[in-house]
Design an enzyme around this catalytic site. Structure first.
Site, short mmCIF file in Angstrom:
data_model
loop_
_atom_site.label_atom_id
_atom_site.label_comp_id
_atom_site.label_asym_id
_atom_site.label_seq_id
_atom_site.Cartn_x
_atom_site.Cartn_y
_atom_site.Cartn_z
N ASP A 128 0.10 3.71 4.81
CA ASP A 128 -0.62 4.86 4.27
C ASP A 128 -0.15 6.17 4.89
O ASP A 128 0.36 6.21 6.01
CB ASP A 128 -2.12 4.73 4.51
CG ASP A 128 -2.78 3.69 3.62
OD1 ASP A 128 -2.05 2.99 2.89
OD2 ASP A 128 -4.02 3.57 3.67
N HIS A 174 0.07 2.48 9.09
CA HIS A 174 0.26 3.89 8.74
C HIS A 174 1.65 4.36 9.14
O HIS A 174 2.11 4.06 10.25
CB HIS A 174 -0.79 4.77 9.44
CG HIS A 174 -2.19 4.51 8.98
ND1 HIS A 174 -2.93 3.43 9.43
CD2 HIS A 174 -2.98 5.18 8.10
CE1 HIS A 174 -4.13 3.45 8.85
NE2 HIS A 174 -4.19 4.50 8.04
#
Length: 376
Positions: free
Chosen positions: A194, A339
């Site tokens: 992400d 992430h």
């Protein structure tokens, strides 16, 4: 003293006496006419002494009357306003009295409480809100039914809004959110990243994936794609799945529908312009989501996806903890959250090869989210 002076003095003396006598009489007379006389009356059966010039309004102001105005009652009989009914009635000697009416000796005053009154009713037509029904469990979210608003007509109290009667003109239907968990026959897992693309981090992750010969799913932010369009295109060209993480990473759960739609469609549009790929999978920022968000996801013709394994690498707990949390929790059908953007993700970059190596040894195969769901 001369005779003339004596004569003048005797002539003035009687007038002076008359003047003094008149002044004393006027003072005495004035005192008499200004003195108030008591006015005995009967108020609601009790003797009361009033002063001259007392009016009915004075009695009310001094709270000498026992009667009270009536109450305003709701349609169910509860009190809406304590003084909202008919006004109290005042009788003087058996006749209705005006507020400015003067009272005299031996008057008989009777006060009667006002009657309670019931509020009026009004008819309102209003929507019946859509209820949300969530079925199943898992990271893959599908809106099976968007639901529809109903309509009802109610007769209600004008003040209390209490319902007297109700008629359903159109029934509402539930919004149905279906959550599922992939159950592939093989030991498949999906790595997801992400908040990218992020130069210096996303490119390093891309090289690791290429070296290991695997693909992952990257949920890009529109604002990041605008800053690094070339890197976003490289990720797509390497065979990885591109997902949509919104335009600007806003909390959609606290946003209005128009804002939610703009964030979803805006992010998809920017990604498409940079990569040529129109993302059809959407992951909400912060994982903050409710039925309204899923509704906008469906209206944007996207699928919703969350995760099943979260090592909380965003908190930078250390490489060992990131590796341990992923490898211990991963199982067949897991969607792993990592992430590549936001802040310094060097721990995630260093942990990734170890995660891949460990899971490969245990027989796991890495696929994209789309491939994982299709293999279910």
């Amino acid at each position: 003293m001369s005779d003339t002076e004596q004569t003048h003095h005797h002539r003035l003396a009687p007038w002076l006496l008359v003047l003094v006598a008149f002044s004393l009489a006027a003072i005495a007379f004035g005192f008499v006419i200004s003195k108030e006389h008591p006015v005995p009356v009967t108020i609601d059966g009790s003797p009361v002494v009033l002063s001259e010039g007392t009016t009915v309004a004075n009695l009310e102001a001094r709270h000498l009357l026992t009667a009270q105005p009536g109450r305003l009652l709701s349609v169910s009989g509860s009190v809406v306003e304590t003084l909202g009914g008919a006004p109290a009635r005042v009788l003087v000697n058996g006749r209705d009295a005006e507020a400015e009416q003067y009272l005299f000796r031996n008057d008989v005053i009777v006060s009667e409480s006002g009657a309670d009154t019931t509020e009026t009713t009004v008819t309102v037509t209003e929507p019946i809100p859509v209820k949300t029904r969530i079925t199943g469990r898992g990271p893959v979210v599908r809106l099976a039914n968007m639901g529809s608003v109903g309509i009802r007509r109610r007769v209600v109290g004008a003040k209390s809004n209490e319902t007297v009667s109700e008629e359903i003109l159109k029934s509402a239907t539930d919004m149905v959110v279906v959550k599922t968990r992939p159950h592939p026959h093989e030991k498949l897992v999906a790595l997801t990243f992400d908040d990218g693309p992020w130069p210096g981090q996303t490119d390093k992750i891309l090289k690791i994936l290429e070296k290991e010969g695997i693909h992952a799913t990257f949920f890009f932010l529109g604002v990041r794609v605008k800053q690094a369009p070339k890197l976003a295109r490289q990720v797509a060209e390497a065979g990885n799945q591109i997902g949509n993480h919104s335009l600007g990473h806003r909390n959609l759960k606290t946003s209005k529908p128009k804002v939610i739609r703009k964030q979803i469609e805006g992010g998809a549009s920017v990604i498409y312009e940079a990569t040529g790929v129109l993302p059809t999978w959407f992951r909400p920022p912060y994982g903050a989501v409710d039925a309204q968000v899923w509704k906008q996801v469906r209206l944007s013709r996207s699928h919703g996806v969350m995760w099943t394994v979260d090592p909380q690498d965003w908190s930078r707990p250390g490489v060992k903890k990131i590796v341990s949390r992923v490898t211990k929790r991963a199982k067949k059908g897991s969607i792993i959250l990592l992430h590549d953007g936001g802040v310094n993700r060097s721990q995630t970059v260093k942990a990734l090869p170890k995660i891949i190596k460990n899971l490969k040894k245990r027989g796991f195969v890495f696929v994209t989210v789309e491939e994982l769901v299709a293999a279910d």
